[in-house]
Design a protein around this motif. Structure first.
Motif, PDB file in Angstrom:
ATOM      1  N   LEU A  30      70.057 -56.376  -0.967  1.00 35.11           N
ATOM      2  CA  LEU A  30      69.562 -56.162   0.362  1.00 35.11           C
ATOM      3  C   LEU A  30      70.127 -56.826   1.502  1.00 35.11           C
ATOM      4  N   ALA A  31      69.847 -58.079   0.935  1.00 29.31           N
ATOM      5  CA  ALA A  31      70.500 -58.971   2.589  1.00 29.31           C
ATOM      6  C   ALA A  31      71.927 -58.134   3.164  1.00 29.31           C
ATOM      7  N   LEU A  32      72.838 -58.385   1.982  1.00 23.84           N
ATOM      8  CA  LEU A  32      73.600 -58.051   3.036  1.00 23.84           C
ATOM      9  C   LEU A  32      73.839 -57.113   3.109  1.00 23.84           C
ATOM     10  N   LEU A  33      72.785 -55.471   3.026  1.00 25.49           N
ATOM     11  CA  LEU A  33      72.968 -54.515   3.004  1.00 25.49           C
ATOM     12  C   LEU A  33      72.756 -54.660   4.761  1.00 25.49           C
ATOM     13  N   ALA A  34      71.321 -55.605   5.026  1.00 26.83           N
ATOM     14  CA  ALA A  34      70.453 -55.238   6.544  1.00 26.83           C
ATOM     15  C   ALA A  34      71.227 -55.842   7.577  1.00 26.83           C
ATOM     16  N   ARG A  35      72.751 -56.955   6.553  1.00 24.58           N
ATOM     17  CA  ARG A  35      73.176 -57.479   7.827  1.00 24.58           C
ATOM     18  C   ARG A  35      74.269 -57.054   7.942  1.00 24.58           C
ATOM     19  N   GLU A  36      75.246 -55.991   7.274  1.00 24.36           N
ATOM     20  CA  GLU A  36      76.030 -55.113   7.134  1.00 24.36           C
ATOM     21  C   GLU A  36      75.525 -53.723   8.312  1.00 24.36           C
ATOM     22  N   THR A  37      74.148 -53.537   8.325  1.00 20.19           N
ATOM     23  CA  THR A  37      73.839 -52.374   8.916  1.00 20.19           C
ATOM     24  C   THR A  37      73.151 -53.055  10.454  1.00 20.19           C
ATOM     25  N   GLY A  38      72.713 -54.307  10.633  1.00 13.11           N
ATOM     26  CA  GLY A  38      72.347 -54.422  12.010  1.00 13.11           C
ATOM     27  C   GLY A  38      70.990 -54.486  11.629  1.00 13.11           C
ATOM     28  N   LEU A  39      70.344 -53.550  10.319  1.00 15.85           N
ATOM     29  CA  LEU A  39      68.654 -53.758  10.263  1.00 15.85           C
ATOM     30  C   LEU A  39      68.213 -54.781   9.970  1.00 15.85           C
ATOM     31  N   ALA A  40      66.707 -54.887   9.652  1.00 14.35           N
ATOM     32  CA  ALA A  40      66.568 -55.440   8.899  1.00 14.35           C
ATOM     33  C   ALA A  40      65.509 -55.136   7.310  1.00 14.35           C
ATOM     34  N   LYS A  41      65.928 -55.508   6.636  1.00 13.09           N
ATOM     35  CA  LYS A  41      64.985 -55.241   5.542  1.00 13.09           C
ATOM     36  C   LYS A  41      64.559 -53.776   5.532  1.00 13.09           C
ATOM     37  N   ALA A  42      63.412 -54.524   6.360  1.00 11.13           N
ATOM     38  CA  ALA A  42      61.964 -53.328   6.393  1.00 11.13           C
ATOM     39  C   ALA A  42      62.039 -52.377   6.756  1.00 11.13           C
ATOM     40  N   ALA A  43      63.173 -52.264   8.196  1.00 11.18           N
ATOM     41  CA  ALA A  43      63.402 -51.083   8.193  1.00 11.18           C
ATOM     42  C   ALA A  43      64.962 -49.801   7.547  1.00 11.18           C
ATOM     43  N   LEU A  44      65.111 -51.231   6.419  1.00  8.76           N
ATOM     44  CA  LEU A  44      66.306 -49.771   5.242  1.00  8.76           C
ATOM     45  C   LEU A  44      65.154 -49.143   4.469  1.00  8.76           C
ATOM     46  N   GLY A  50      63.366 -45.472  -1.260  1.00  8.32           N
ATOM     47  CA  GLY A  50      62.969 -45.989  -3.046  1.00  8.32           C
ATOM     48  C   GLY A  50      63.582 -47.154  -3.028  1.00  8.32           C
ATOM     49  N   GLY A  51      64.292 -47.529  -1.927  1.00 10.35           N
ATOM     50  CA  GLY A  51      64.589 -48.993  -1.945  1.00 10.35           C
ATOM     51  C   GLY A  51      66.407 -48.534  -2.124  1.00 10.35           C
ATOM     52  N   LYS A  52      67.151 -49.940  -2.911  1.00  5.79           N
ATOM     53  CA  LYS A  52      68.239 -49.707  -2.964  1.00  5.79           C
ATOM     54  C   LYS A  52      68.268 -48.289  -3.346  1.00  5.79           C
TER      55      LYS A  52
END
Lengths: 186, 186
Positions: A30-44, A50-52
């Motif tokens: 999730l850290a990588l997904l957040a970084r690459e999308t520019g969103l915070a994990k909570a925003a994802l 349903g998360g990842k």
DNA sequence: GTCTATAGCCCGATAGAC
DNA sequence: GTCTATCGGGCTATAGAC
């Protein structure tokens, strides 16, 4: 175009796809997904409660639609079997960025990935093989042989992607694509 | 055979191999590796001070040796090209347990796996392709065409493993193996 | 709909007894 | 050479302010 700080769902999906397609399911933290999308994990989590697993599912659907447009649709409609198969091959080269991208059927079929993600893969592969077989049959090849050749073509695409990734060279993929149509129509 | 409570290195490596080969590098947690070997994590670190990466490296070496014996060696020595290639194909079927096992060149070539693990993969694949090409040349095929067919054979094996895994059926693998030798010698 | 902060867990890795 | 116990950190996921 109000609120430019809100990334569109299609842009978001494209970013998520890029991550899952390069590092696989377990590698996509999730850290990588957040970084690459520019969103915070909570925003994802707001977009994908349903998360990842839900993100991977959405990516799979999106990639499936892209594949349907870029690859499968070129097997439909008018044109000779050779024209349609050549168009499909060009779509495959485009879809896998000349052999630099991996296939989700490879990355997501590994043991340990949730069944909800693994299960839909078979349908996509079967659909692709069936679409190829239909065009090969139009070229006058018998039904059983057409199915056999279609399976072989998909096997070769998947294998060429693996070999190219392991060798760090796109050459095996391109050589494989060069012969794909001729072998289907031989 | 003193101290039967101490697992032999070859048994240990076989267990580790089983884990890495089914769930991949990132999926192979130390907890899982410890459970499957019957050793505590600390005991694994005693045998492999470099931790998971050293275990994966040892597994890669071990699988490489196994592959050399079960597959590559059958391409050497006496016998007709067809006999040797058929023996290799039988070795491949055995090595991948009829298509039920994955190839480490697939699982370990994913981005995120340490370079020390990914780098040796290319050499193994090249060695395999070269060994096939040499026998195909012995059958009277020109050098360039022999290399091309050898690459295609490896591509097909890798692809057949991926498709079989994604479909949950060993049939694509077996159908691919059935035609492998004939296509190399066509 | 985004953020910061954090809970709770499992990760790889280690200390130290036996 | 094995074990139990534990460390620090990254993991997935959530709480709650704005």
């Amino acid at each position: 175009m109000a609120r430019p700080e809100t990334i569109s769902r299609s842009d978001l999906l494209a970013r998520l796809t890029g991550v899952f397609r390069s590092v696989g399911y377990e590698g996509a933290s999730l850290a990588l997904l957040a970084r690459e999308t520019g969103l915070a994990k909570a925003a994802l989590y707001h977009r994908f409660p349903g998360g990842k697993e839900e993100m991977a599912h959405a990516v799979l659907n999106d990639v499936g639609r892209d594949m349907a447009v870029t690859v499968l649709r070129r097997l439909d409609g008018a044109g000779s079997p050779r024209q349609k198969l050549s168009a499909m091959r060009d779509g495959v080269v485009e879809f896998y960025d000349g052999g630099k991208l991996s296939c989700l059927a490879d990355l997501f079929s590994v043991e340990g990935v949730p069944d909800a993600i693994r299960s839909p893969l078979a349908g996509g592969i079967h659909a692709w093989m069936a679409a190829i077989a239909r065009v090969v049959e139009q070229a006058g090849v018998g039904p059983d042989e057409a199915v056999r050749r279609a399976e072989d073509a998909v096997v070769r695409v998947e294998g060429a992607l693996v070999v190219s990734r392991a060798l760090g060279s796109a050459m095996p993929f391109h050589r494989t694509m060069e012969r794909l149509v001729d072998d289907l129509l031989a």
